[in-house]
Write a protein that holds these residues in place. Sequence first.
Motif, PDB file in Angstrom:
ATOM      1  N   GLN A  92      -9.296  -3.334  -4.368  1.00  0.00           N
ATOM      2  CA  GLN A  92     -10.287  -2.271  -4.505  1.00  0.00           C
ATOM      3  C   GLN A  92      -9.611  -0.972  -4.950  1.00  0.00           C
ATOM      4  N   LEU A  93      -8.442  -0.674  -4.390  1.00  0.00           N
ATOM      5  CA  LEU A  93      -7.715   0.532  -4.782  1.00  0.00           C
ATOM      6  C   LEU A  93      -7.309   0.464  -6.256  1.00  0.00           C
ATOM      7  N   LEU A 141      -9.691  -1.774  10.083  1.00  0.00           N
ATOM      8  CA  LEU A 141      -8.716  -0.976   9.345  1.00  0.00           C
ATOM      9  C   LEU A 141      -9.111   0.498   9.336  1.00  0.00           C
ATOM     10  N   LEU A 149      -8.339   5.832  -1.200  1.00  0.00           N
ATOM     11  CA  LEU A 149      -8.140   4.792  -0.191  1.00  0.00           C
ATOM     12  C   LEU A 149      -9.352   4.678   0.723  1.00  0.00           C
ATOM     13  N   ALA A 193     -14.001  -2.512   0.651  1.00  0.00           N
ATOM     14  CA  ALA A 193     -13.388  -3.724   1.194  1.00  0.00           C
ATOM     15  C   ALA A 193     -14.122  -4.187   2.453  1.00  0.00           C
ATOM     16  N   THR A 194     -14.522  -3.243   3.302  1.00  0.00           N
ATOM     17  CA  THR A 194     -15.254  -3.594   4.519  1.00  0.00           C
ATOM     18  C   THR A 194     -16.620  -4.176   4.184  1.00  0.00           C
ATOM     19  N   CYS A 222       0.838  -1.217   0.000  1.00  0.00           N
ATOM     20  CA  CYS A 222       0.000   0.000   0.000  1.00  0.00           C
ATOM     21  C   CYS A 222       0.865   1.256   0.000  1.00  0.00           C
ATOM     22  N   ALA A 226     -11.832   2.713  -1.178  1.00  0.00           N
ATOM     23  CA  ALA A 226     -11.379   1.322  -1.241  1.00  0.00           C
ATOM     24  C   ALA A 226     -11.624   0.615   0.090  1.00  0.00           C
ATOM     25  N   LEU A 227     -11.356   1.299   1.207  1.00  0.00           N
ATOM     26  CA  LEU A 227     -11.600   0.703   2.533  1.00  0.00           C
ATOM     27  C   LEU A 227     -13.088   0.455   2.767  1.00  0.00           C
ATOM     28  N   VAL A 263      -8.243  -4.923   0.047  1.00  0.00           N
ATOM     29  CA  VAL A 263      -8.072  -3.461   0.037  1.00  0.00           C
ATOM     30  C   VAL A 263      -7.279  -3.018  -1.189  1.00  0.00           C
ATOM     31  N   LEU A 281     -12.726  -6.479   8.118  1.00  0.00           N
ATOM     32  CA  LEU A 281     -11.806  -5.387   7.787  1.00  0.00           C
ATOM     33  C   LEU A 281     -12.218  -4.059   8.413  1.00  0.00           C
ATOM     34  N   LEU A 292      -2.166   2.992   6.251  1.00  0.00           N
ATOM     35  CA  LEU A 292      -3.146   2.119   6.903  1.00  0.00           C
ATOM     36  C   LEU A 292      -2.712   1.744   8.308  1.00  0.00           C
TER      37      LEU A 292
END
Length: 148
Positions: A110-111, A81, A64, A71-72, A44, A67-68, A107, A78, A89
């Motif tokens: 997704q980014l 995070l 980001l 991802a969650t 990352c 993306a988080l 993550v 996640l 992160l």
Amino acid sequence: MSDHSYEHMNASTPHIRDLARRLIAFEAVRNPSDGPVGAVLRACETLREPLAKFVGVVGFRSLLSRALTMATFLSPPLSSLRMRPDGSLEGLDVLDQDQVADAGTVVLAQLLGLLVIFIGEPLMLRLVHDVWPDANEAEMDRIGEGQS
């Protein structure tokens, strides 16, 4: 949630998830003493600097953050995070060690997927190549297949 809503929460494809997994594996091989958390953080971080130069720190934080969030949604564990003010992160260390590489893959995928949406796959792949010039496709394939 409908399938249509799910599609909006997943920017990655199987190819991008595989690329993310191989980049994390490459980082793990480059510095095995840091363990899985270190490999995910380095992957990352390796993207953070050039992306911040390209879209600015605020732009990177926005990417980001999105993306988080995605991802969650895809993997609720996640939710531990967080993003620090500098865009790095934190929170991977509270995950089970077996979950760390998977979490990082989700993550990072997704980014990378968001980058494909915004700049296209050829430019995203060019960025990855520029950032990891020593991680050529054949070498990453070998690492991904466990032949490091």
